[in-house]
Design an enzyme around this catalytic site. Structure first.
Site, PDB file in Angstrom:
ATOM      1  N   ASN A   1      -8.844 -12.843   5.876  1.00  0.00           N
ATOM      2  CA  ASN A   1      -8.755 -11.765   4.884  1.00  0.00           C
ATOM      3  C   ASN A   1     -10.122 -11.402   4.309  1.00  0.00           C
ATOM      4  OD1 ASN A   1      -6.094 -11.380   5.317  1.00  0.00           O
ATOM      5  ND2 ASN A   1      -5.357 -12.319   3.424  1.00  0.00           N
TER       6      ASN A   1
ATOM      7  N   GLY B   1       0.816  -1.211   0.000  1.00  0.00           N
ATOM      8  CA  GLY B   1       0.000   0.000   0.000  1.00  0.00           C
ATOM      9  C   GLY B   1       0.852   1.265   0.000  1.00  0.00           C
TER      10      GLY B   1
ATOM     11  N   ARG C   1      -0.146 -15.417   4.993  1.00  0.00           N
ATOM     12  CA  ARG C   1      -0.349 -16.746   5.577  1.00  0.00           C
ATOM     13  C   ARG C   1       0.781 -17.043   6.550  1.00  0.00           C
ATOM     14  NH1 ARG C   1      -2.122 -21.620   1.685  1.00  0.00           N
ATOM     15  NH2 ARG C   1      -1.859 -23.398   3.042  1.00  0.00           N
TER      16      ARG C   1
ATOM     17  N   ARG D   1      -5.336 -22.742   4.357  1.00  0.00           N
ATOM     18  CA  ARG D   1      -5.810 -21.806   3.343  1.00  0.00           C
ATOM     19  C   ARG D   1      -7.186 -21.262   3.728  1.00  0.00           C
ATOM     20  NH1 ARG D   1      -7.302 -24.057  -2.531  1.00  0.00           N
ATOM     21  NH2 ARG D   1      -9.321 -24.295  -1.553  1.00  0.00           N
TER      22      ARG D   1
ATOM     23  N   ASP E   1      -4.926   2.794   7.592  1.00  0.00           N
ATOM     24  CA  ASP E   1      -4.472   1.530   8.194  1.00  0.00           C
ATOM     25  C   ASP E   1      -5.110   1.394   9.574  1.00  0.00           C
ATOM     26  OD1 ASP E   1      -1.897  -0.425   7.325  1.00  0.00           O
ATOM     27  OD2 ASP E   1      -2.530  -0.593   9.426  1.00  0.00           O
TER      28      ASP E   1
ATOM     29  N   HIS F   1      -4.337 -15.666 -10.176  1.00  0.00           N
ATOM     30  CA  HIS F   1      -3.112 -15.034  -9.672  1.00  0.00           C
ATOM     31  C   HIS F   1      -2.491 -15.949  -8.613  1.00  0.00           C
ATOM     32  CE1 HIS F   1      -0.311 -12.043  -8.295  1.00  0.00           C
ATOM     33  NE2 HIS F   1      -0.854 -12.004  -7.091  1.00  0.00           N
TER      34      HIS F   1
END
Ligand code: NAD
Length: 311
Positions: free
Chosen positions: A95, A12, A82, A88, A32, A175
């Site tokens: 997230n 960012g 992670r 996962r 943030d 991606h």
């Protein structure tokens, strides 16, 4: 032109720096959750104004979304990486919660903004943003293909020993290390297919290096990369704000294009002031079509881990 970037971490802040230095926007707001962090990054970038010669206003905010009001483009980079031992599903769960609440806050204050999603797993977070915000599909763009394509062109330039900016090439699909598809058949050196200069083995190595491009950097740096990701976001934001009509591979919601529906995945798009202005349906050969279908299956399986976040 006003841009908000949520997540003032490595990606960012680098993105804010590139947008400021390249004079892409007149105002940038960095947000943030860490107390004072975005304010610190914003002040640090502001203190480069006189040495680098730009006047972009850069403002930081600890979770105060009123400062983001009226943004033309909003970028979401907030999330956690992670951690060892984390599944996962656990990462997606954490997230997804962050991306969804951040996206809703942003929309409340900037109802006309175009959303750029960077947080990983990016295709799944883009799908979540599309499903939860209820915006038209042209306003939700996942950034991954820009970065993967720049890595692809870098490895082609190294293999050819020719300038990177003379090389054209695209990466489509998911991606991820195993889901992205570097289109070696269509890559060119000043319009000449790269297959005229590189052997099949050399091209296969370029594709393999591209696919593990992110992991290679994580291995070297101990965390994921930020210069190329931040620059890639700035490239995409530039194409939107300056209505460049560039063809950029982006993760977008598909409704039949490339034989896929109800998924966000990387395909070539024309990017301009309306966000995704067109999805370009290029002629893939049978092998490429099979890779794309396999990539979509993998992305869809991650989307299934969103569970209740999609409700
Ligand atoms: N799409 C891509 O091509 C690409 C490339 C690189 C990294 N990434 C992803 O981008 C994300 C950011 O990476 P990074 O290296 O900058 O990580 P980072 O840890 O340096 O920064 C993330 C920032 O998000 C902030 N944050 C967390 N929750 C928040 C919330 N609810 N509201 C506001 N801020 C919040 C954190 O405090 C932190 O400063 C990761 O998910 C990473 O995997 C994507």
């Amino acid at each position: 032109m006003k841009v908000t970037i949520v997540g003032a971490g490595n990606v960012g802040a680098t993105c804010a720096d590139a947008i400021a230095y390249r004079r892409i926007a007149s105002e940038i707001v960095l947000v943030d959750i860490r107390e004072g962090f975005a304010e610190g990054k914003a002040l640090d970038i502001t203190q480069t104004q006189t040495t680098l010669g730009f006047n972009t206003k850069v403002v930081g905010s600890t979770n105060d979304y009123t400062k983001t009001a009226g943004s033309d483009v909003v970028v979401i980079t907030s999330g956690i990486p992670r951690k060892p031992g984390m599944t996962r599903e656990e990462l997606i769960g954490i997230n997804a919660g962050i991306v969804k609440s951040v996206a809703e806050n942003l929309l409340q204050h900037s109802p006309n903004a175009i959303f750029v999603i960077v947080s990983n797993p990016m295709d799944t977070m883009t799908y979540l943003a599309f499903k939860s915000l209820g915006l038209p599909k042209n306003r939700i763009i996942g950034m991954g293909g820009t970065l993967d394509s720049s890595r692809f062109k870098t490895y082609l330039s190294l293999a050819l020993d020719k300038p990177a900016n003379d090389i054209s090439g695209m990466v489509i699909g998911g991606h991820g290390d195993t889901t992205m598809i570097p289109l070696t058949r269509l890559a060119s050196y000043n319009g000449v297919p790269v297959s005229q200069f590189l052997s099949e083995d050399a091209l296969a190595k370029v594709a393999a290096d591209t696919m593990v491009g992110g992991a290679t950097l994580t291995g070297l740096l101990g965390t994921s990369a930020w210069y190329a990701p931040g620059a890639s976001v700035s490239y995409l934001v530039d194409a939107i704000l300056n209505d460049q009509k560039k063809m950029i591979p982006c993760s977008v919601y598909l409704e039949g294009e490339y034989g896929q529906s109800d998924i966000c995945i990387g395909v070539p798009c024309i990017i301009g002031k309306n966000g995704v202005e067109q999805i370009v349906d290029i002629n893939l050969n049978d092998a490429e079509k099979a890779l794309f279908a396999k990539s979509a299956d993998a992305v869809r399986s991650m989307n299934n881990d969103l569970g209740s976040h999609l409700a």
